[in-house]
Scaffold this motif. Structure first.
Motif, PDB file in Angstrom:
ATOM      1  N   LEU A  52       0.834  -1.211   0.000  1.00 16.14           N
ATOM      2  CA  LEU A  52       0.000   0.000   0.000  1.00 16.14           C
ATOM      3  C   LEU A  52       0.860   1.249   0.000  1.00 16.14           C
ATOM      4  CD1 LEU A  52      -2.685  -1.096   2.614  1.00 16.14           C
ATOM      5  CD2 LEU A  52      -3.018  -0.851   0.154  1.00 16.14           C
ATOM      6  N   TRP A  53       1.886   1.252   0.829  1.00 20.58           N
ATOM      7  CA  TRP A  53       2.821   2.376   0.889  1.00 20.58           C
ATOM      8  C   TRP A  53       4.087   1.965   1.636  1.00 20.58           C
ATOM      9  CZ3 TRP A  53       3.792   3.427   5.962  1.00 20.58           C
ATOM     10  CH2 TRP A  53       2.763   3.291   6.888  1.00 20.58           C
ATOM     11  N   THR A  54       5.116   2.741   1.450  1.00 23.51           N
ATOM     12  CA  THR A  54       6.346   2.566   2.212  1.00 23.51           C
ATOM     13  C   THR A  54       6.769   3.923   2.762  1.00 23.51           C
ATOM     14  OG1 THR A  54       7.804   2.928   0.314  1.00 23.51           O
ATOM     15  CG2 THR A  54       7.109   0.669   0.754  1.00 23.51           C
ATOM     16  N   PHE A  55       7.440   3.888   3.894  1.00 25.08           N
ATOM     17  CA  PHE A  55       8.060   5.102   4.422  1.00 25.08           C
ATOM     18  C   PHE A  55       9.541   4.796   4.560  1.00 25.08           C
ATOM     19  CE2 PHE A  55       9.595   8.205   7.431  1.00 25.08           C
ATOM     20  CZ  PHE A  55       8.906   9.358   7.088  1.00 25.08           C
ATOM     21  N   GLU A  56      10.356   5.473   3.753  1.00 25.27           N
ATOM     22  CA  GLU A  56      11.787   5.188   3.718  1.00 25.27           C
ATOM     23  C   GLU A  56      12.580   6.300   4.387  1.00 25.27           C
ATOM     24  OE1 GLU A  56      13.170   3.656  -0.064  1.00 25.27           O
ATOM     25  OE2 GLU A  56      11.104   3.230  -0.675  1.00 25.27           O
ATOM     26  N   GLY A  57      13.825   5.988   4.720  1.00 27.02           N
ATOM     27  CA  GLY A  57      14.684   6.970   5.381  1.00 27.02           C
ATOM     28  C   GLY A  57      14.444   7.079   6.869  1.00 27.02           C
ATOM     29  N   LEU A  58      13.930   6.012   7.476  1.00 27.87           N
ATOM     30  CA  LEU A  58      13.669   6.037   8.917  1.00 27.87           C
ATOM     31  C   LEU A  58      14.943   6.191   9.732  1.00 27.87           C
ATOM     32  CD1 LEU A  58      11.027   3.198   9.467  1.00 27.87           C
ATOM     33  CD2 LEU A  58      10.752   5.615  10.036  1.00 27.87           C
ATOM     34  N   GLY A  59      16.007   5.521   9.311  1.00 26.54           N
ATOM     35  CA  GLY A  59      17.218   5.454  10.113  1.00 26.54           C
ATOM     36  C   GLY A  59      17.455   4.007  10.522  1.00 26.54           C
ATOM     37  N   GLU A  60      18.112   3.807  11.651  1.00 21.96           N
ATOM     38  CA  GLU A  60      18.457   2.467  12.107  1.00 21.96           C
ATOM     39  C   GLU A  60      17.563   2.053  13.269  1.00 21.96           C
ATOM     40  OE1 GLU A  60      23.141   1.965  11.577  1.00 21.96           O
ATOM     41  OE2 GLU A  60      22.637   3.791  12.691  1.00 21.96           O
ATOM     42  N   GLY A  61      17.164   0.784  13.264  1.00 20.13           N
ATOM     43  CA  GLY A  61      16.352   0.322  14.383  1.00 20.13           C
ATOM     44  C   GLY A  61      15.765  -1.050  14.166  1.00 20.13           C
ATOM     45  N   HIS A  62      15.422  -1.675  15.290  1.00 27.77           N
ATOM     46  CA  HIS A  62      14.853  -3.020  15.281  1.00 27.77           C
ATOM     47  C   HIS A  62      13.477  -3.050  15.947  1.00 27.77           C
ATOM     48  CE1 HIS A  62      18.973  -3.990  14.240  1.00 27.77           C
ATOM     49  NE2 HIS A  62      19.376  -3.410  15.346  1.00 27.77           N
ATOM     50  N   SER A  63      12.920  -1.899  16.240  1.00 29.69           N
ATOM     51  CA  SER A  63      11.638  -1.817  16.932  1.00 29.69           C
ATOM     52  C   SER A  63      10.477  -1.943  15.951  1.00 29.69           C
ATOM     53  CB  SER A  63      11.534  -0.492  17.690  1.00 29.69           C
ATOM     54  OG  SER A  63      11.620   0.593  16.781  1.00 29.69           O
ATOM     55  N   SER A  64       9.290  -2.168  16.500  1.00 29.23           N
ATOM     56  CA  SER A  64       8.074  -2.317  15.695  1.00 29.23           C
ATOM     57  C   SER A  64       7.169  -1.102  15.876  1.00 29.23           C
ATOM     58  CB  SER A  64       7.316  -3.577  16.123  1.00 29.23           C
ATOM     59  OG  SER A  64       8.109  -4.727  15.923  1.00 29.23           O
ATOM     60  N   PRO A  65       6.301  -0.841  14.894  1.00 22.11           N
ATOM     61  CA  PRO A  65       5.357   0.267  15.039  1.00 22.11           C
ATOM     62  C   PRO A  65       4.242  -0.066  16.022  1.00 22.11           C
ATOM     63  CG  PRO A  65       4.891  -0.950  13.027  1.00 22.11           C
ATOM     64  CD  PRO A  65       6.142  -1.544  13.603  1.00 22.11           C
ATOM     65  N   VAL A  66       3.681   0.980  16.631  1.00 25.10           N
ATOM     66  CA  VAL A  66       2.479   0.829  17.458  1.00 25.10           C
ATOM     67  C   VAL A  66       1.433   1.813  16.947  1.00 25.10           C
ATOM     68  CG1 VAL A  66       3.803   0.063  19.466  1.00 25.10           C
ATOM     69  CG2 VAL A  66       3.192   2.485  19.246  1.00 25.10           C
ATOM     70  N   PHE A  67       0.179   1.534  17.270  1.00 26.32           N
ATOM     71  CA  PHE A  67      -0.941   2.276  16.689  1.00 26.32           C
ATOM     72  C   PHE A  67      -1.805   2.850  17.802  1.00 26.32           C
ATOM     73  CE2 PHE A  67       0.663  -0.859  13.879  1.00 26.32           C
ATOM     74  CZ  PHE A  67       0.632  -0.274  12.623  1.00 26.32           C
ATOM     75  N   ALA A  68      -1.939   4.184  17.792  1.00 26.21           N
ATOM     76  CA  ALA A  68      -2.726   4.868  18.812  1.00 26.21           C
ATOM     77  C   ALA A  68      -3.110   6.245  18.290  1.00 26.21           C
ATOM     78  CB  ALA A  68      -1.928   5.004  20.111  1.00 26.21           C
ATOM     79  N   ASN A  69      -4.213   6.766  18.802  1.00 27.22           N
ATOM     80  CA  ASN A  69      -4.645   8.121  18.444  1.00 27.22           C
ATOM     81  C   ASN A  69      -4.759   8.305  16.932  1.00 27.22           C
ATOM     82  OD1 ASN A  69      -4.460   8.662  21.243  1.00 27.22           O
ATOM     83  ND2 ASN A  69      -2.316   9.253  21.035  1.00 27.22           N
ATOM     84  N   ASN A  70      -5.107   7.199  16.232  1.00 29.60           N
ATOM     85  CA  ASN A  70      -5.264   7.185  14.781  1.00 29.60           C
ATOM     86  C   ASN A  70      -3.960   7.526  14.055  1.00 29.60           C
ATOM     87  OD1 ASN A  70      -6.969   6.618  12.573  1.00 29.60           O
ATOM     88  ND2 ASN A  70      -7.228   8.801  12.148  1.00 29.60           N
ATOM     89  N   GLN A  71      -2.826   7.253  14.707  1.00 23.84           N
ATOM     90  CA  GLN A  71      -1.533   7.473  14.097  1.00 23.84           C
ATOM     91  C   GLN A  71      -0.614   6.276  14.354  1.00 23.84           C
ATOM     92  OE1 GLN A  71      -0.630  11.453  15.788  1.00 23.84           O
ATOM     93  NE2 GLN A  71      -0.771  12.252  13.704  1.00 23.84           N
ATOM     94  N   ILE A  72       0.553   6.287  13.712  1.00 22.07           N
ATOM     95  CA  ILE A  72       1.523   5.196  13.802  1.00 22.07           C
ATOM     96  C   ILE A  72       2.802   5.762  14.427  1.00 22.07           C
ATOM     97  CG2 ILE A  72       2.817   3.460  12.507  1.00 22.07           C
ATOM     98  CD1 ILE A  72       0.699   3.899  10.219  1.00 22.07           C
ATOM     99  N   TYR A  73       3.252   5.146  15.517  1.00 21.44           N
ATOM    100  CA  TYR A  73       4.421   5.624  16.245  1.00 21.44           C
ATOM    101  C   TYR A  73       5.555   4.609  16.097  1.00 21.44           C
ATOM    102  CZ  TYR A  73       1.169   8.764  18.738  1.00 21.44           C
ATOM    103  OH  TYR A  73       0.233   9.722  19.075  1.00 21.44           O
ATOM    104  N   LEU A  74       6.758   5.110  15.799  1.00 20.55           N
ATOM    105  CA  LEU A  74       7.885   4.221  15.576  1.00 20.55           C
ATOM    106  C   LEU A  74       9.169   4.891  16.072  1.00 20.55           C
ATOM    107  CD1 LEU A  74       8.615   1.474  14.200  1.00 20.55           C
ATOM    108  CD2 LEU A  74       9.101   2.772  12.133  1.00 20.55           C
ATOM    109  N   SER A  75       9.991   4.135  16.807  1.00 27.62           N
ATOM    110  CA  SER A  75      11.272   4.672  17.282  1.00 27.62           C
ATOM    111  C   SER A  75      12.370   4.333  16.288  1.00 27.62           C
ATOM    112  CB  SER A  75      11.608   4.097  18.658  1.00 27.62           C
ATOM    113  OG  SER A  75      11.807   2.690  18.583  1.00 27.62           O
TER     114      SER A  75
END
Length: 403
Positions: A52-75
């Motif tokens: 459906l879509w990709t978001f690139e250029g996040l940086g480095e990490g091994h964490s997973s996204p979480v979903f709250a307040n109708n948004q997606i949070y990622l470290s």
């Protein structure tokens, strides 16, 4: 009378809405890798599910996204600084905030997932900093350092624990001799209780919070033991020896039919523990060295455990009651497993993404694709939300259509 009834109904609706909004996000979902979504595809297109879509250029990490307040949070880690990246549901950037330094040493990148509880969010860094922020704009509310404030110490690959929020408290494992596990007021950071546990370092584990009839129980791994604490008081109720070569135990324990299964890699495997009704004691039922997932988690469904190993690299299905194997398969590489709507979603450390029937009859791969986008290791746990499968691979988050 009518006005009174309407007022009562409105009050109940308002209270329910507030309680629902305050429900915190949980590592691997509310049921430890088992997601409630239904109506999902039972077979993918030949080239894999639609992206459906990709978001690139996040940086480095091994964490997973979480979903709250109708948004997606990622470290994530960008340079030497950690950021919370907040996305809209269509994958566009809403905002991001710098939360400070995060782990830059061996296998650099953010480790822990964000925890969002209503209008607050919590991030625990690989250097032991616990930060409470406003979930709407990232403004810092308070911080605590697990090493400086609670006599903890860091571990070889950086502390890796997604903190657990329950009501007004947040639980974290500093790993100190005195303050081994602590509960903090989640609004102020003030200490609620502290437990010396076994006085061991933390072990990369996100705890399991259980609500039993008699009490709430917090179960986690430290370096050489599985420990259980009364979540209200911090009293340690029992411990069980469990260690491996590197003292690495990143898998949250499984709870099913009143019992526990605790497991880790490097050939250690897992142990099923009979938990007393009030949570005050355990006894060993069986052990299995082949169930030695290093960091991929497992799921338990209808009396069977599903997952892959580490030294025992194959995928296995094992009877919950007896520990007997139903099948063994090397169809794909070892990795992470989650479940939804009758199917296992298996993501290997080689980048294979497979849709597998959740049946003890055989490891039946229905569809398979490969995660080609992204960087570094294929370690982050996938997440299912609103008919979409989210896979984070280093600097990219991919949203697949699976409904």
């Amino acid at each position: 009378m009518i006005k009174k009834c309407l007022l009562v109904a409105f009050t109940l609706l308002f209270t329910t809405t507030i309680l629902f909004a305050q429900k915190p996000t949980v590592w691997r979902g509310e049921n430890n890798g088992i997601y409630p979504d239904t109506g999902l595809l039972k077979e993918w297109p030949a080239n894999g599910p639609e992206i459906l879509w990709t978001f690139e250029g996040l940086g480095e990490g091994h964490s997973s996204p979480v979903f709250a307040n109708n948004q997606i949070y990622l470290s994530t880690l960008q340079g030497e600084d950690g950021f919370i990246v907040v996305l809209n549901q269509d994958g566009t950037l809403a905002w991001k905030v710098n939360y400070g330094k995060d782990f830059k040493d061996s296998y650099p990148g953010s480790r822990s997932s964000v925890v969002v509880a209503g209008d607050l969010m919590y991030m625990y860094t690989g250097y032991g900093e616990l930060i409470c922020m406003d979930a709407k704009n990232g403004d810092k509310k308070w911080t605590k350092n697990a090493f400086e404030d609670f006599d903890g110490e860091n571990i070889r690959w950086g502390v890796t624990e997604t903190v657990v929020v329950d009501g007004d408290v947040v639980f974290v494992t500093p790993g100190g001799a005195k303050n081994n596990v602590v509960a903090l007021n989640r609004f102020t950071g003030e200490l609620v209780w502290s437990s010396p546990g076994k006085g061991e370092t933390s072990a990369y584990c996100t705890p399991l919070l259980l609500e039993l009839p008699a009490r709430k129980l917090l179960v986690t791994h430290t370096a050489d033991h599985i420990i259980a604490l009364d979540a209200k008081t911090g009293e340690m109720l029992w411990d069980f020896p469990h260690t491996n070569r590197w003292k690495v135990h990143p898998n949250t324990p499984l709870f099913y039919n009143g019992d526990l299964f605790c497991f880790s890699g490097y050939g250690k495997g897992g142990v099923k523990l009979d938990l007393s009704d009030d949570g005050s004691s355990v006894s060993k039922q069986w052990e299995k060295v082949e169930l030695d997932s290093r960091m991929g988690g497992m799921v338990v469904l209808d009396g069977y455990i599903y997952g892959s190993g580490d030294k025992a690299r194959e995928w296995r299905c094992v009877n919950w009651e007896t520990g007997e194997e139903a099948y063994v398969s090397d169809a794909i590489g070892k990795g992470v497993t989650i479940f939804a709507d009758g199917m296992l979603y298996c993501y290997s450390d080689r980048g294979e993404l497979a849709l597998v029937e959740a049946t003890p009859e055989a490891f039946k791969v229905v569809s398979q694709t490969r995660v080609e986008l992204g960087t570094a290791q294929h370690w982050a746990h996938p997440v299912i939300n609103k008919g979409r499968l989210f896979v984070r691979h280093g600097d990219v988050l991919i949203a697949y259509k699976i409904q």
